[in-house]
Design a protein around this motif. Structure first.
Motif, PDB file in Angstrom:
ATOM      1  N   ASN A 279       8.742 112.547 -24.939  1.00 36.64           N
ATOM      2  CA  ASN A 279       9.489 113.173 -23.845  1.00 36.64           C
ATOM      3  C   ASN A 279       8.632 113.239 -22.579  1.00 36.64           C
ATOM      4  O   ASN A 279       7.444 113.584 -22.630  1.00 36.64           O
ATOM      5  CB  ASN A 279       9.887 114.602 -24.217  1.00 36.64           C
ATOM      6  N   TRP A 281       9.028 115.366 -20.222  1.00 35.31           N
ATOM      7  CA  TRP A 281       8.715 116.789 -20.079  1.00 35.31           C
ATOM      8  C   TRP A 281       9.418 117.512 -21.227  1.00 35.31           C
ATOM      9  O   TRP A 281      10.637 117.678 -21.213  1.00 35.31           O
ATOM     10  CB  TRP A 281       9.172 117.319 -18.729  1.00 35.31           C
ATOM     11  N   ASP A 283      10.641 120.139 -22.482  1.00 31.50           N
ATOM     12  CA  ASP A 283      11.225 121.468 -22.345  1.00 31.50           C
ATOM     13  C   ASP A 283      12.699 121.356 -22.724  1.00 31.50           C
ATOM     14  O   ASP A 283      13.478 120.687 -22.031  1.00 31.50           O
ATOM     15  CB  ASP A 283      11.076 121.952 -20.909  1.00 31.50           C
ATOM     16  N   LYS A 294      13.020 120.723 -15.062  1.00 29.12           N
ATOM     17  CA  LYS A 294      12.030 120.202 -14.125  1.00 29.12           C
ATOM     18  C   LYS A 294      12.446 118.808 -13.665  1.00 29.12           C
ATOM     19  O   LYS A 294      12.339 118.466 -12.486  1.00 29.12           O
ATOM     20  CB  LYS A 294      10.652 120.153 -14.781  1.00 29.12           C
ATOM     21  N   TYR A 295      12.903 117.993 -14.621  1.00 31.45           N
ATOM     22  CA  TYR A 295      13.439 116.668 -14.323  1.00 31.45           C
ATOM     23  C   TYR A 295      14.840 116.600 -14.910  1.00 31.45           C
ATOM     24  O   TYR A 295      15.070 117.016 -16.044  1.00 31.45           O
ATOM     25  CB  TYR A 295      12.572 115.569 -14.933  1.00 31.45           C
ATOM     26  N   HIS A 321       9.821 107.277 -13.641  1.00 34.22           N
ATOM     27  CA  HIS A 321       8.563 107.536 -14.329  1.00 34.22           C
ATOM     28  C   HIS A 321       8.076 106.255 -14.993  1.00 34.22           C
ATOM     29  O   HIS A 321       8.869 105.378 -15.355  1.00 34.22           O
ATOM     30  CB  HIS A 321       8.738 108.622 -15.387  1.00 34.22           C
ATOM     31  N   THR A 332       4.812 109.774 -12.337  1.00 33.87           N
ATOM     32  CA  THR A 332       6.023 109.752 -11.530  1.00 33.87           C
ATOM     33  C   THR A 332       5.766 108.867 -10.325  1.00 33.87           C
ATOM     34  O   THR A 332       4.856 109.125  -9.536  1.00 33.87           O
ATOM     35  CB  THR A 332       6.409 111.168 -11.091  1.00 33.87           C
TER      36      THR A 332
END
Length: 845
Positions: A279, A281, A283, A294-295, A321, A332
């Motif tokens: 992943n 990010w 989360d 966040k994304y 990314h 990024t």
């Protein structure tokens, strides 16, 4: 609109209807509002009464409502209602008063997606509710047992009015049937209804096709196999989830990266069956809207490897990314490349139930494409209508969105394909169907997006577009996938024509051109492909003036591909790549009087096999012309790459020895089409299976050996043919000399000696397929088995095969020699006695 409509099974003039205030667009879904209500009619729908506020029903706002009426008691009515105080409600007085009898969340989770209820046809207290699992109640709805058909997410149910054990259920896997009240269900694997989002391929041979199926697994599947068909054993689950883009590692195709909803991403190593989270990010936003992320990631966010750097993997959120270490870390390489309108990035679901599966996560990148001609040139498109390009590997980005005059503001950029022929040229497919706009949107730029042209002439106005791909060989040849099927353009998009052929009418979500093949990812009918695009590469307008045309064939891989047993069931298996060389030709106007032949030739002109539309069936001479079916228009013929087999004879039964000649050695050959005396000739190539270490000499060694073996089988069978021909003559002569004892003795003695040799060469008692298990096989069968056994694979003969062949040849030599001597000994003698005795061979008295 109306969300449910139920007729009283005992009186069709009594009807119940539920209206549903529901809105869904590209960025959100809202279920519920003041217009969600329950109505009843007693006059067949001429007039309706709002019964939403009747005693016992919950207060508003409502969302979706499902209704059922018992066929055994019209007073018993159930309603499952989405509301803050919702649940399952029952009326026992035809809707006048109601009582909540169940509020189990398992029956009403994600209410808008389910909320269907069905009354049993023979048990007043039995009722079914559809959801992830389906609930069954036998006490009128007070308590439920949760059950599952073979696939989850159940949506619909039919119960036989005369037999409540007989049911059909519909779920996210298809449809299944039960004949025992739901204890057992039939399979859904007999329904080729997979809903694929995207298509990718790898560098394996044969290459594998990758795709993620809605409400099912992400898979990879061989595009051709060694079997007669493509079956379940030829596919396997791979990385990612139901909505994944899939990216096999170009350096090692057993490493696969796959995404899924909410930005989840994983790396699958097929060699050790291990999966790792990669992943960008990690989360988990479950239960919340995209605004907390966040994304932001689309349900079907793009993942792909770079064309120019095999270590570089891209993934798109609202940023682009990249990783060069298999997801250990991500960089990024862009700013936010979406509109990011605040009203489009909020929690979804409506005033009653939030529904944040990720399907409504919006304002994200949706398409990525690299230029094959220029390193560092990357194109991206967003689901909220923007297109950007970078020419320096992500350092700087330029907004190149088509003008609003030709592209709606929130046009979903579904596909970008960069020309392999010209720098700065790219094609885009976009759609606004989620906003009620079914217009097709296809665009072309030749200047890196400075200017755009809408290229949809010829596409039906409601066939909204999802995919566009350029051919890799013929410049200007384009393919487009729409919600209603396929289109093709030969003039770089200036005009389009339907290209449906035998493809079912279904949504085309993605396309890929690979090795002169075209693969379509359909959303409802699985993967489909065209195995050979070469006729399209060569198609020209002047061909319509020609009486006939032979297309230059594509290269043909020599593979060991089984013919299989019997006919395959297309509902259970996929169609395999044709087993042989593909020849395409065109006949303008075919008639019964035409003479059409297709000759397969060695490069020096030696005929390998002839196929003709006038050929008569000949099962005994494989070298004789074989049947060729011809029709007006395009024709396709598959040559199995084999030389003719051995000569056969009537009644021949051989054990484990099919009459198949050897395959052609990899190399160059010719095909010649002759139409009413006029000919056209093309060269084509047979190439080795690249997985094999074989040298060209080894292929030749096998071929030469098999030809020698084949010819010895023919030699043995010709001896049998000769013996039986002589026996036929002897029978005739015997009939003519019935009163001549000397002649009868001579003929009988000759026949007995012929039979001895005949049975040493061929077992004459074998008359059916498994007779050889009772009667030992003889010389011809033993040689024929050597022919079959020595071409199980693409290998030169073993030492033992060579030794056995020499031995069996000697055995055949002995019998052929004995036969020749016997023929010399008896035939002249018999002919002489026929003359001496003045025996008439033809008489009418």
């Amino acid at each position: 609109g109306a969300g449910d409509l139920i007729l009283d099974p005992n009186n069709p003039r009594i009807m119940y209807a539920a209206t549903w205030e529901m809105k869904r667009n590209g960025y959100r879904m809202d279920s519920g509002g003041p217009d969600s209500k329950l109505f009843k009619s007693t006059d067949g729908g001429d007039t309706w009464k709002d019964i939403s506020s009747y005693s016992g029903l919950p207060g508003g706002p409502w969302g979706i409502v499902g209704i059922a009426v018992s066929p055994l008691d019209s007073n018993r009515v159930w309603a499952i209602i989405e509301a803050a105080d919702g649940g399952l409600f029952r009326s026992d007085d035809a809707g006048v008063t109601w009582k909540k009898i169940n509020e189990n969340r398992a029956l009403r989770q994600r209410a808008w997606y389910y909320s269907r209820i069905y009354a049993d046809t023979q048990n007043k207290d039995k009722v079914y509710v559809m959801n992830v699992s389906y609930g069954v109640s036998t006490d009128g709805g007070k308590t439920f047992t949760l059950k599952n058909a073979p696939h989850g997410d159940h949506h619909d149910l039919w119960i036989d009015p005369n037999n409540n054990n007989r049911m059909v259920i519909a779920d996210d896997g298809g449809a299944q049937i039960s004949n025992d009240g739901g204890e057992n269900w039939t399979t859904y694997y007999n329904q080729p209804t997979a809903q694929f989002y995207r298509v990718a391929t790898d560098n394996h041979f044969p290459y594998r096709i990758y795709g993620a199926q809605q409400d099912n697994s992400a898979i990879r599947i061989a595009h051709r196999t060694s079997g007669s068909t493509i079956t379940e054993r030829d596919w396997e689950s791979t990385a990612g989830g139901e909505s994944a883009h899939l990216a096999p590692d170009p350096k090692n195709n057993d490493i696969v990266f796959g995404g899924t909803y909410k930005g989840y991403m994983m790396r699958r190593d097929h060699t050790i069956d291990q999966t790792r989270s990669t992943n960008i990010w990690p989360d988990n936003p479950a239960g919340s809207g995209v605004e907390i992320m966040k994304y932001r990631f689309n349900w079907n966010f793009p993942v792909m490897f770079s064309i120019h750097n095999k270590n570089r993997l891209y993934a798109g959120s609202n940023y682009l990314h990249a990783t060069t270490n298999e997801g250990q870390s991500w960089e990024t390489i862009s700013p936010d490349l979406t509109r990011g309108l605040p009203e489009t990035i909020k929690s979804s679901g409506g005033p009653i139930t939030q529904d944040n599966t990720g399907a409504e996560f919006y304002s994200n990148l949706f398409a990525i494409a690299e230029s094959p001609n220029e390193k560092g040139v990357i194109w991206v498109g967003s689901d909220d209508g923007l297109i950007h390009v970078t020419k320096d590997d992500g350092k700087n980005w330029e907004n190149i969105t088509p003008p609003s005059a030709i592209s709606p503001k929130l046009n979903m950029i579904n596909c970008i394909d960069v020309s392999p022929f010209k720098k700065g040229t790219a094609y885009v497919a976009a759609t606004s169907y989620k906003f009620g706009n079914y217009t097709p949107y296809l665009y072309k730029t030749t200047d890196y997006g400075k200017t755009w042209k809408l290229i949809t002439k010829g596409i039906k106005k409601n066939h909204y577009t999802r995919a566009i791909r350029t051919d890799k060989v013929r410049e200007g040849l384009l393919y487009a996938g729409t919600e209603w099927g396929m289109y093709v353009s030969f003039d770089d998009g200036a005009s389009w024509s339907p290209f449906q052929l035998n493809l079912p009418v279904t949504a085309i979500r993605d396309l890929q051109v690979r090795n002169n093949d075209l693969i379509a990812a359909t959303h409802g009918r699985s993967f489909w492909m065209i195995d050979d695009l070469t006729p399209l590469h060569q198609l020209a307008s002047n061909m319509t003036n020609s009486e006939f045309h032979l297309y230059k064939p594509d290269i043909s891989y020599r593979m060991q591909q089984s013919g299989g047993w019997g006919r395959s069931n297309s509902k259970l298996v996929g169609e395999n790549h044709p087993n042989g060389a593909i020849f395409n030709y065109y006949i303008k106007n075919s008639s019964e009087t035409d003479s059409v032949t297709l000759d397969i030739l060695e490069m020096d002109g030696t005929l390998i096999q002839r196929f003709s539309n006038t050929a008569k069936a000949n099962n005994f001479d494989p070298a004789a012309p074989k049947s060729l079916k011809v029709s007006s228009g395009g024709n396709r013929f598959i040559w199995n790459m084999r030389y003719p087999g051995f000569k056969a004879f009537k009644g021949m039964v051989l054990y484990s020895s099919p009459n198949r000649g050897p395959k052609a050695v990899p190399g160059n050959y010719k095909v010649k089409l002759t139409y009413n005396g006029k000919s056209s000739e093309k060269e084509f190539s047979i190439v080795k299976d690249p997985r094999l270490p074989n040298t060209q000499e080894e292929y030749k060694d096998q071929f030469n050996f098999l030809i020698d073996v084949r010819d010895q089988v023919t030699r043995a069978n010709e001896a049998i043919i000769a013996i039986r021909s002589v026996k036929k003559d002897l029978k005739y002569v015997g009939g003519k000399t019935a009163g001549n004892q000397e002649m009868q003795d001579l003929i009988n003695d000759f026949e007995k000696k012929l039979s001895v040799i005949e049975n040493k060469i061929h077992m004459t008692k074998n008359q059916s397929r498994q007779d050889p298990l009772n009667y030992g096989i003889r010389i011809n069968n033993r040689i024929a088995f050597l022919l079959a056994d020595s071409q199980r694979g693409d290998y030169p003969p073993t030492d033992q095969s060579l030794q056995f062949f020499e031995e069996i040849k000697k055995e055949l030599d002995e019998q052929v020699k004995a036969l020749n001597q016997l023929l010399e000994e008896y035939i002249d003698n018999i002919n002489s006695k026929v003359s001496e005795n003045k025996i008439q061979m033809i008489s009418f008295k």
